[in-house]
Design a protein around this motif. Structure first.
Motif: not given
Lengths: 515, 365
Positions: B303-306, B311-312, B328-330
């Motif tokens: 839905e979204s990611k930061r 990392q993300s 997860c790994h960025a």
């Protein structure tokens, strides 16, 4: 002060040889007495009011500020009326014991000790206020820290509370001493020659403006020292209360005999500083005084419009100064407003001389012109009119107005202006829509405080008033000086009653601050 | 929780079923806590949870209404009589530091040494100044020191009389983040070295984790859990601890047996023993409990990611629309809108009863 200290004035060199030592000595004695007295009366009461709980505390906390409304000269002649040979106290004493004149010793209130007592009774609130504020702010954290490090409560009070409050106490005492030096009415009435009576006498008695100015400059040295001490202490104080302060978690609950002693210690200053003299004034005014209403009304009118006018001028100047400083924060302007604020420390007699000397010069020049060119001017155009009085009041009380306006303005964050401008308001709209409502109460406070101060101010009014122009303060003092104490009561009561208003406001501000 | 600490030998500070409060309001509601000599413990909780009040009871500034506090052989408070604070020999560092502004650094440190011979007091304050790395600054006044230096002096002042216990009341809350990160391990090391039993109060979990041997989480006047920092994070014992510490989401689950539940993420083991009723449970999943895999039965949509540096953090929704957070790994992070497959990295989780089945107002959207 345009006149320098040691330029030749015969009267001054005469003074130097004769009475100057007396002036200095008397002023020093009064200062020492008032200093010690205000500490004894103010500090323990402040500690009790800040740290303890006992019956009547809230009520006394409030009552102990009321003497601020009493001018020293009013309390002085009120007590004289009560305590002199024909007064109620000695009369009752004689009736009880059957003694006659000269059979017994009684305290002579017209003495150094009497003047000190009168001044202490009305000036201790300065010390009380400063000390109480510090005790309240320092109390819980430092108190707990010292308990935690093994100190008993009493030891913590001695080793921490008192030393930490020391700068506040010194600042309060300095203020009280400035007022002592400025006092004219009390010492004149009690016949104690000091600087301020000396200046007055030199000016009127000898008609020597230069001599008076030289005395005034000497007095300024004393005042300057006090100003320095006061500012230095305040700076130290700002370190001391830097740490965030938590509210007192719990007061020490006094019970039984201790509670009554504490209540008594707080009741005595309130009773002798306000309740008793105000009651006496009220009784004289209601039952004995014969002052015609028309006289009383015309005195009140004179006082009120003069005070109102002075307050307006002071508020306008203060607002201009404060806003200049806000929009134009240069060092020069900051120093200028600090300099303007010094006026409050100057005794009224000094300011009167300072205002009069240049105005007389202007008047003389104008008259000389008028004679030469046939303009038909006559009399004293500036020095003999209300103009001189208004200038003197402005110099003396601008600081009060400035303080109030500045603190009000500090509450309005500059980002508030920017937010309003960002929403498309013009500078005028910002002033009208944002500043005016927010500044209203500080401006009103400033107006009121200057109004009351002018109403109470005696020496400058005495020296500068136009011929045959009387105010409440002047008339009360004249009547009292003529030993018509009862007749002096109504105008005095009026001054006290009006003076109560800002004290009550102060009280409200303090209790609001606490919550 | 109290059982595990009570079984340890000879508690040094022991708080037994303590209650305390103000007027009508009770703020400490039956706390039992045992601390071993030399331990660093942090009381962690949101503001108003009673942690500071408990600390003030231990210091002697507030009385217990019932319960007991013992320090070694000394009875500090038994609910009736209290030892005055000055007789407890407990050091305390206050939230607002509370150095005496009219005394210089040395005088502040020696303040509690008024019964010591002058020479020994001087030696002690010199020793402490060296220990906190402020040699030569003894004549400075508090307002001439930086915030971190003031904090160190406050610590030295509290340690000077060789207290039996040290209390720290949110000591780092007034400092900026960088200074805090520098000061906390430094002070923790120092206290460990000197073997000083310490109880700190904090509302900041990072602070608590960096400082303490064990963390005690408090809520509404009660101890929720006391464990080592990693156990607090990975094995929260209550819904409150799970939500208060770190991030995570609750996923609907069904009761299988006393130790297992099933959810969209498959079958999982509970850290606690479960009851059959109600059979609607919730499973607490931290973002790093889940990983993205090539293929699995668990389908989710991003839905979204930061981006969080290295990392993300992805907000994803499962098939039935339940939200979940995944790290997860960025560099390998999928884009928003992509479909991904998830797998659990471990299999023991906190399982609680589904609150929406108990309180209807929490009905899921």
């Amino acid at each position: 002060m345009s006149q320098s200290l040691f330029s030749g004035s015969e009267v001054f060199s005469h003074l130097l040889n004769t009475v100057l030592a007396d002036y200095v000595l008397n002023s020093l004695i009064l200062m020492a007495g008032v200093g010690i007295g205000t500490i004894i009366m103010g500090v323990p009461a402040a500690w009790l009011a800040a740290m303890c709980d006992f019956p009547g505390r809230r009520w006394l906390d409030w009552g102990m500020l009321l003497p601020l409304a009493m001018p020293a000269y009013v309390i002085a002649y009120t007590y004289t009326g009560m305590l002199d040979f024909a007064g109620p106290v000695q009369t009752v004493l004689r009736e009880l014991t059957g003694w006659g004149y000269g059979d017994y010793w009684f305290w002579d209130i017209r003495s150094h000790s009497g003047a000190i007592a009168m001044l202490v009774l009305v000036l201790y609130p300065y010390v009380y206020l400063m000390a109480r504020a510090t005790f309240l702010e320092q109390s819980s954290v430092s108190f707990e820290a010292s308990r935690n490090l093994g100190y008993s409560p009493f030891r913590a009070f001695l080793k921490v509370a008192i030393p930490m409050a020391r700068p506040a106490i010194i600042a309060g005492v300095s203020l009280a001493l400035m007022e002592t030096l400025a006092d004219y009415g009390t010492v004149q009435y009690f016949g104690i020659p000091t600087f301020s009576t000396g200046i007055f006498r030199t000016f009127y008695g000898f008609g020597d403006a230069n001599g008076a100015a030289q005395l005034a400059s000497l007095l300024l040295l004393f005042v300057a020292t006090l100003i320095f001490v006061e500012r230095y202490s305040r700076r130290k104080l700002s370190y001391n209360i830097r740490a965030g302060s938590r509210a007192m978690t719990s007061r020490i609950h006094l019970k039984g005999r201790r509670a009554w002693l504490a209540a008594l210690a707080c009741f005595i200053p309130f009773f002798f500083g306000f309740l008793l003299p105000a009651g006496q004034l009220l009784s004289w005014s209601l039952f004995d005084a014969q002052m015609p209403w028309s006289d009383f009304l015309s005195l009140s009118w004179n006082s009120f419009y003069l005070a109102g006018l002075a307050a307006l001028i002071a508020i306008i100047l203060a607002t201009l100064l404060a806003y200049t400083q806000r929009f134009n924060p240069s060092k020069l302007i900051k120093q200028a407003s600090q300099f303007a604020a010094l006026g409050y420390a100057l005794p009224g007699t000094v300011i009167a001389i300072g205002v009069l000397a240049p105005l007389v010069f202007v008047d003389q020049t104008l008259l000389a012109f008028s004679e030469r060119f046939g303009l038909g001017l006559s009399g004293l155009i500036f020095s003999g009119t209300l103009f001189a009085l208004l200038i003197a009041y402005t110099v003396r009380f601008l600081a009060v107005a400035l303080g109030s306006v500045q603190s009000g303005l500090e509450q309005i964050s500059p980002s508030l202006d920017e937010a309003a401008k960002g929403m498309g308001r013009s500078p005028y709209q910002v002033l009208r829509q944002i500043h005016a409502p927010l500044m209203k109460s500080s401006l009103l406070t400033a107006l009121l405080v200057v109004f009351v101060d002018v109403l109470k101010e005696l020496p400058a009014t005495l020296m500068l008033r136009p011929f045959d122009f009387n105010t409440l303060a002047v008339r009360a003092f004249e009547l009292a000086s003529d030993e018509r104490l009862v007749e002096a009561a109504p105008p005095s009561l009026m001054i006290v009653a009006v003076g109560l208003v800002p004290v009550l406001l102060l009280n409200r501000a303090i209790s609001r601050h606490k919550h | 929780m109290s059982i595990e600490s009570n079984t340890l030998p000879s508690a040094y500070l022991s708080i037994e079923n303590a209650y305390a409060g103000y007027a009508a309001e009770s703020v400490v509601n039956g706390v039992t806590l045992n601390i071993q000599q030399g331990e660093l413990i942090c009381l962690l909780g949101p503001s108003g949870c009673g942690k500071s009040s408990l600390l003030r009871c231990i210091a002697g500034f507030h009385a217990l209404s019932s319960g007991r506090i013992l320090l070694g052989e000394k009875r500090l408070d038994d609910g009736n009589t209290q030892l005055p604070p000055e007789q407890r020999n407990i050091g305390m560092v206050f939230q607002d530091i509370a150095l005496f502004p009219h005394l210089n650094v040395t005088e502040n440190i020696q303040f509690g040494l008024f019964e010591w011979p002058r020479k020994e007091a001087n030696e002690r304050s010199e020793q402490l100044l060296t220990m906190i790395g402020l040699q030569g600054l003894g004549r400075r006044y508090p307002h001439e020191l930086s915030g971190g230096q003031q904090q160190r002096v406050a610590l030295a002042r509290a340690l000077a009389p060789k207290p039996d216990l040290l209390l720290l009341d949110e000591p780092f809350s007034g400092l900026d983040a960088a200074l805090r990160d520098e000061l906390i391990p430094e002070i923790a090391d120092l206290l460990k070295q000197e073997q000083i039993t310490t109880l700190m109060v904090s509302h900041d979990q990072a602070e608590a984790f960096a400082f303490a041997d064990r963390v005690a989480v408090m809520n509404q006047g009660k101890l929720e859990q006391i464990s080592q920092p990693d156990a607090i994070y990975y094995e929260p014992k209550s819904r409150f601890v799970a939500e208060f510490i770190g991030e995570g989401a609750f996923i609907k689950a069904q009761y299988i047996d006393r130790h297992h539940v099933s959810s969209l993420l498959g079958q999982s083991r509970s850290t606690t023993e479960l009851s059959e009723i109600p059979c609607n449970k919730e499973l607490f999943i931290r973002p790093d409990d889940v990983e993205i895999v090539e293929h699995s039965e668990v389908v989710a949509q991003v839905e979204s990611k930061r981006f969080r540096g290295g990392q993300s953090l992805l907000s994803v929704t499962l098939e039935d629309g339940q939200p979940l957070a995944v790290t997860c790994h960025a560099v390998k992070a999928p884009g928003v809108g992509e479909t991904i497959y998830l797998a659990l990295k471990q299999h023991r989780f906190l399982v609680t009863d589904d609150p929406s089945k108990i309180e209807p107002k929490n009905e899921a959207r």
